[in-house]
Design a protein around this motif. Structure first.
Motif, PDB file in Angstrom:
ATOM      1  N   VAL A  60       0.855  -1.182   0.000  1.00 42.38           N
ATOM      2  CA  VAL A  60       0.000   0.000   0.000  1.00 42.38           C
ATOM      3  C   VAL A  60       0.890   1.231   0.000  1.00 42.38           C
ATOM      4  CG1 VAL A  60      -1.802   1.264   1.260  1.00 42.38           C
ATOM      5  CG2 VAL A  60      -1.792  -1.246   1.280  1.00 42.38           C
ATOM      6  N   ILE A  87      -1.897  -1.321  -3.816  1.00 42.29           N
ATOM      7  CA  ILE A  87      -2.915  -0.281  -3.655  1.00 42.29           C
ATOM      8  C   ILE A  87      -2.172   1.033  -3.479  1.00 42.29           C
ATOM      9  CG2 ILE A  87      -4.721   0.658  -2.149  1.00 42.29           C
ATOM     10  CD1 ILE A  87      -5.321  -2.252  -1.307  1.00 42.29           C
ATOM     11  N   LEU A 107      -4.673  -1.258  -7.641  1.00 38.55           N
ATOM     12  CA  LEU A 107      -5.933  -0.579  -7.351  1.00 38.55           C
ATOM     13  C   LEU A 107      -5.663   0.820  -6.842  1.00 38.55           C
ATOM     14  CD1 LEU A 107      -7.933  -3.367  -5.470  1.00 38.55           C
ATOM     15  CD2 LEU A 107      -8.277  -2.577  -7.824  1.00 38.55           C
ATOM     16  N   GLU A 108      -6.444   1.774  -7.341  1.00 38.83           N
ATOM     17  CA  GLU A 108      -6.334   3.158  -6.876  1.00 38.83           C
ATOM     18  C   GLU A 108      -7.455   3.471  -5.898  1.00 38.83           C
ATOM     19  OE1 GLU A 108      -4.103   5.486 -10.491  1.00 38.83           O
ATOM     20  OE2 GLU A 108      -6.273   5.648 -10.399  1.00 38.83           O
ATOM     21  N   ILE A 109      -7.045   3.946  -4.727  1.00 37.31           N
ATOM     22  CA  ILE A 109      -7.989   4.447  -3.724  1.00 37.31           C
ATOM     23  C   ILE A 109      -7.478   5.838  -3.367  1.00 37.31           C
ATOM     24  CG2 ILE A 109      -9.041   4.152  -1.467  1.00 37.31           C
ATOM     25  CD1 ILE A 109      -8.422   1.154  -1.705  1.00 37.31           C
ATOM     26  N   HIS A 112      -7.199   6.913   1.138  1.00 39.15           N
ATOM     27  CA  HIS A 112      -7.209   5.810   2.106  1.00 39.15           C
ATOM     28  C   HIS A 112      -6.336   6.169   3.305  1.00 39.15           C
ATOM     29  CE1 HIS A 112      -3.126   4.265   1.566  1.00 39.15           C
ATOM     30  NE2 HIS A 112      -3.265   4.443   0.258  1.00 39.15           N
ATOM     31  N   ILE A 122      -9.876  -7.974  -0.270  1.00 37.74           N
ATOM     32  CA  ILE A 122     -10.026  -7.276  -1.549  1.00 37.74           C
ATOM     33  C   ILE A 122     -10.822  -8.117  -2.526  1.00 37.74           C
ATOM     34  CG2 ILE A 122      -8.772  -6.344  -3.543  1.00 37.74           C
ATOM     35  CD1 ILE A 122      -6.396  -5.901  -1.632  1.00 37.74           C
ATOM     36  N   VAL A 129     -12.434  -2.810  -1.094  1.00 39.92           N
ATOM     37  CA  VAL A 129     -11.323  -3.142  -0.216  1.00 39.92           C
ATOM     38  C   VAL A 129     -11.795  -2.917   1.211  1.00 39.92           C
ATOM     39  CG1 VAL A 129      -8.970  -2.558   0.479  1.00 39.92           C
ATOM     40  CG2 VAL A 129      -9.619  -2.463  -1.950  1.00 39.92           C
ATOM     41  N   ALA A 140     -12.221   1.205  -4.539  1.00 36.07           N
ATOM     42  CA  ALA A 140     -11.156   1.566  -5.463  1.00 36.07           C
ATOM     43  C   ALA A 140     -11.762   1.922  -6.814  1.00 36.07           C
ATOM     44  CB  ALA A 140     -10.192   0.396  -5.633  1.00 36.07           C
TER      45      ALA A 140
END
Length: 168
Positions: A60, A87, A107-109, A112, A122, A129, A140
């Protein structure tokens, strides 16, 4: 090797602007030995990473993950080290594409607050997520179905080969 679409694992958390040289130092990019890449992944950022990461763990990060050069060795090194998904708040686009091409889910968040050692659950297909440690659910940016299909086949070459578009 196909990618699982449901992943539950521990998070290794880092900050912003982690470039490809921090992911895998350039002096190791001349090898084709993937275990060498895995042994040196993130060594300048976190010398203990390759000893602590377990197969399936999640990386992450903050903003601009994978910036720098376009080297494909960066996502390859992460995947070979056992990272099952990355992430980040956002990715350098070439890293994002290289990761999908070699079968490493990303994955784009955008916002977060995932902490080190959090247990994450996930669902790649939905982009959901769940931070089971903090009891927070994130959504995401959903990956297009074609990218899920590419990941399910373990990368772009496998996907194209299976669909008869490409032959080795």
């Amino acid at each position: 090797m196909a990618v699982q679409t449901n992943i539950r694992a521990k998070a290794h958390v880092y900050g912003d602007h982690i470039d490809t040289d921090r992911i895998i130092p350039g002096k190791y990019t001349k090898t084709l030995d993937l275990s060498t890449l895995a042994n040196h992944v993130l060594e300048d950022l976190d010398p203990k990473f390759n000893k602590e990461v377990k197969p399936g763990d999640i990386l992450v990060a903050g903003i601009n993950f994978g910036c720098g050069s376009s080297r494909e060795q960066a996502p390859l090194a992460l995947k070979q080290s056992g990272v099952s998904v990355v992430i980040a708040k956002d990715f350098a686009r070439i890293f994002f594409r290289n990761a999908i091409n070699i079968g490493l889910p990303v994955l784009e968040i955008a916002d977060h607050s995932i902490q080190k050692n959090a247990l994450l659950d996930i669902d790649l297909k939905t982009g959901i997520v769940k931070d089971l440690t903090a009891n927070i659910t994130y959504t995401a940016t959903k990956l297009p179905d074609i990218m899920i299909d590419i990941l399910a086949e373990g990368g772009l070459v496998n996907y194209l080969t299976k669909n008869g578009t490409y032959t080795l």
